[in-house]
Design a protein around this motif. Structure first.
Motif, short mmCIF file in Angstrom:
data_model
loop_
_atom_site.label_atom_id
_atom_site.label_comp_id
_atom_site.label_asym_id
_atom_site.label_seq_id
_atom_site.Cartn_x
_atom_site.Cartn_y
_atom_site.Cartn_z
N GLU A 9 0.83 -1.21 0.00
CA GLU A 9 0.00 0.00 0.00
C GLU A 9 0.86 1.26 0.00
OE1 GLU A 9 -3.85 1.80 -0.04
OE2 GLU A 9 -3.27 -0.30 -0.26
N LYS A 13 1.25 4.08 -3.09
CA LYS A 13 0.96 5.50 -2.88
C LYS A 13 2.22 6.36 -2.88
CE LYS A 13 -3.42 4.78 -0.62
NZ LYS A 13 -4.27 4.99 0.54
N LEU A 15 4.63 6.42 -0.66
CA LEU A 15 4.89 6.95 0.68
C LEU A 15 6.05 6.22 1.35
CD1 LEU A 15 1.19 7.30 1.87
CD2 LEU A 15 2.70 9.10 0.99
N LEU A 154 -2.44 4.59 6.16
CA LEU A 154 -2.30 4.37 4.71
C LEU A 154 -3.65 4.22 4.03
CD1 LEU A 154 0.66 1.84 4.68
CD2 LEU A 154 0.70 4.18 3.78
N THR A 155 -4.60 3.64 4.70
CA THR A 155 -5.88 3.32 4.05
C THR A 155 -6.98 4.33 4.35
OG1 THR A 155 -6.47 1.83 5.86
CG2 THR A 155 -5.39 0.86 3.93
N ASP A 157 -6.90 7.58 3.86
CA ASP A 157 -6.93 8.62 2.82
C ASP A 157 -6.69 7.96 1.47
OD1 ASP A 157 -4.89 11.58 2.18
OD2 ASP A 157 -6.60 10.75 1.14
N PRO A 158 -7.74 7.76 0.68
CA PRO A 158 -7.56 7.05 -0.60
C PRO A 158 -6.66 7.79 -1.59
CG PRO A 158 -9.78 7.97 -0.43
CD PRO A 158 -9.11 8.17 0.91
N LEU A 159 -6.41 9.07 -1.35
CA LEU A 159 -5.52 9.81 -2.27
C LEU A 159 -4.06 9.69 -1.87
CD1 LEU A 159 -7.65 13.04 -2.67
CD2 LEU A 159 -7.56 11.04 -4.17
N GLY A 160 -3.80 9.08 -0.69
CA GLY A 160 -2.43 8.90 -0.23
C GLY A 160 -1.92 10.15 0.39
#
Length: 160
Positions: A9, A13, A15, A154-155, A157-160
């Motif tokens: 994930e 993203k 990150l 991590l999950t 915020d769907p925009l990362g």
């Protein structure tokens, strides 16, 4: 959710992660880096077992340590924010607690303070009383909870 999911994930993203660990002494970082390809995501882990290490490596203030002690939400927050800033990563999780044996009436065995700092977001902080699970039990529960906090960050915020 397992550490493979966290790495996948975060990588998807774009990150990066760091840890700041006291009572777990590197267990969170070890769990993350057990996953092949984790080097694309995990930048570093700080093991700051002593107060001096917390100050030197993460910038925890002496005044904070003196006022509230190492096992506190204030110190966990300074640890997470220090790791996030100094490593220049997107997310940093910090843990400080009493793994045992021992503790006191005010800071019992099994009490762990967590903080998660994420770039451009308020730092999340919480205290969990795992109870007297024994040293290994408290440390394992702390590792697992910290990984859950990373996953939730991590999950959420769907925009990362």
């Amino acid at each position: 959710m397992d550490t493979t999911d966290i790495i996948r994930e975060a990588r998807a993203k774009g990150l990066t992660l760091a840890t700041a660990e006291s009572c777990t002494a590197g267990m969170i970082t070890a769990a993350l880096t057990d996953v092949a390809g984790s080097s694309a995501v995990v930048d570093r882990g700080y093991v700051t077992y002593s107060n001096r290490a917390k100050q030197e490596m993460l910038g925890v203030e002496q005044a904070t340590l003196e006022a509230v002690g190492a096992v506190s939400e204030e110190v966990a927050t300074e640890m997470a924010e220090g790791a996030q800033t100094r490593a220049d990563v997107d997310i940093a999780v910090a843990v400080t607690g009493i793994a045992g044996p021992g503790g006191s009436e005010h800071k019992p065995e099994g009490r762990v303070c967590f903080a998660l700092a994420r770039r451009n977001q308020p730092t999340h902080v919480e205290t969990v009383d795992f109870g007297p699970l024994g040293r290994d039990g408290v440390r394992t529960a702390t590792r697992d909870h910290a990984l859950t906090l990373i996953w939730q960050s991590l999950t959420a915020d769907p925009l990362g």
